[in-house]
Design a protein around this motif. Structure first.
Motif, mmCIF file in Angstrom:
data_model
loop_
_atom_site.group_PDB
_atom_site.id
_atom_site.type_symbol
_atom_site.label_atom_id
_atom_site.label_comp_id
_atom_site.label_asym_id
_atom_site.label_seq_id
_atom_site.Cartn_x
_atom_site.Cartn_y
_atom_site.Cartn_z
ATOM 1 N N UNK A 197 -11.540 -21.883 19.098
ATOM 2 C CA UNK A 197 -11.998 -20.976 18.044
ATOM 3 C C UNK A 197 -12.518 -19.697 18.688
ATOM 4 N N UNK A 198 -11.973 -18.551 18.284
ATOM 5 C CA UNK A 198 -12.419 -17.261 18.810
ATOM 6 C C UNK A 198 -12.921 -16.388 17.665
ATOM 7 N N UNK A 199 -14.084 -15.807 17.877
ATOM 8 C CA UNK A 199 -14.752 -15.069 16.807
ATOM 9 C C UNK A 199 -14.254 -13.622 16.695
ATOM 10 N N UNK A 200 -14.154 -13.169 15.449
ATOM 11 C CA UNK A 200 -13.817 -11.781 15.116
ATOM 12 C C UNK A 200 -14.991 -11.224 14.325
ATOM 13 N N UNK A 201 -15.360 -9.971 14.586
ATOM 14 C CA UNK A 201 -16.524 -9.377 13.927
ATOM 15 C C UNK A 201 -16.101 -8.193 13.062
ATOM 16 N N UNK A 221 -3.219 -8.991 20.198
ATOM 17 C CA UNK A 221 -2.858 -8.062 19.116
ATOM 18 C C UNK A 221 -3.327 -8.598 17.761
ATOM 19 N N UNK A 222 -4.621 -8.880 17.662
ATOM 20 C CA UNK A 222 -5.192 -9.434 16.443
ATOM 21 C C UNK A 222 -5.576 -8.310 15.490
ATOM 22 N N UNK A 223 -5.039 -8.338 14.278
ATOM 23 C CA UNK A 223 -5.357 -7.311 13.287
ATOM 24 C C UNK A 223 -5.735 -7.887 11.931
ATOM 25 N N UNK A 224 -5.920 -9.198 11.849
ATOM 26 C CA UNK A 224 -6.303 -9.823 10.582
ATOM 27 C C UNK A 224 -6.844 -11.221 10.866
ATOM 28 N N UNK A 229 -5.896 -13.037 3.403
ATOM 29 C CA UNK A 229 -6.089 -12.657 4.793
ATOM 30 C C UNK A 229 -6.897 -11.375 4.856
ATOM 31 N N UNK A 230 -7.921 -11.364 5.691
ATOM 32 C CA UNK A 230 -8.762 -10.190 5.850
ATOM 33 C C UNK A 230 -8.287 -9.380 7.048
ATOM 34 N N UNK A 231 -8.112 -8.080 6.854
ATOM 35 C CA UNK A 231 -7.601 -7.226 7.919
ATOM 36 C C UNK A 231 -8.731 -6.502 8.624
#
Length: 219
Positions: free
Chosen positions: A96-100, A186-189, A1-3
């Motif tokens: 699907x929601x993108x995180x950068x 509250x997305x952190x990873x 998992x990438x934080x």
């Protein structure tokens, strides 16, 4: 998992345009303005891209980054099984929601969104399936060339890809959308799954299926 690191969560990202193509180092390029809460509030957020029946009894939201290896592994395994067994059968509505984490992930997001709803999931799948190839050595010029080639494979013209990768308005909307959703959930990873409102970290398909089956039994 990438934080998600605080510096990235603050979105000190280059958004678009000439800085990407100037040949400057990554450090030099990460100087475009971050979007604060007030600025983000004035930006029209991107719509969700959805797979599956809108009336499906269970909704699964995945937060993922196009440059996250764990996300690529998820899409190569768990997601494909999820699609076959639950999305395509009308049991799950998938978002699907993108995180950068970096500018390259944002470039991938610009390319995926370039094709609109019709091409979004096809291009997103290519970005995950070919992640190691298009990131390559990490050289920005090489990555831009690889993304352009990928876009053309997906049916876009080189001119369309170039315009999308320089689209500052789109980049601003993508970053603002990420900020808004990440704060709300509250997305952190990554990858992180929201299953009918409950947050879960990365897991095996069997564990994911067990949670979905329990939700289906209660629906």
């Amino acid at each position: 998992m990438t934080r998600i690191l605080p510096a990235i969560a603050a979105l000190i990202l280059v958004l678009a345009g000439g800085a990407w193509l100037s040949g400057r180092s990554a450090t030099d390029a990460l100087v475009a303005p971050a979007l604060g809460q007030d600025a983000a509030a004035d930006v029209e957020l991107m719509p969700d891209y959805v797979l599956g029946d809108d009336a499906a009894p269970v909704t699964v939201i995945e937060y993922a980054s196009f440059t996250c290896p764990h996300c690529a592994n998820f899409h190569g395994d768990q997601f494909k099984k999820l699609k076959t067994n639950y999305i395509d059968t009308g049991k799950v509505r998938f978002i699907h929601r993108e995180v950068y984490f970096d500018r390259f992930g944002l470039w991938g997001g610009l390319l995926a969104n370039c094709g609109g709803e019709v091409r979004y999931f096809g291009i997103a799948g290519m970005l995950y399936d070919q992640q190691k190839d298009w990131i390559g050595s990490g050289d920005p010029t090489e990555i831009l060339a690889n993304l352009t080639k990928m876009g053309k494979t997906a049916g876009l013209t080189e001119e369309q890809v170039d315009a999308c990768l320089k689209d500052e308005a789109l980049a601003t909307r993508l970053v603002a959308t990420f900020q808004a959703h990440a704060e709300t959930d509250d997305i952190n990873a990554t990858p992180t799954l929201i299953i009918d409102g409950d947050k879960h970290s990365n897991m095996s398909f069997n564990d994911l299926a067990a949670i979905i089956d329990e939700k289906l039994a209660d629906s």
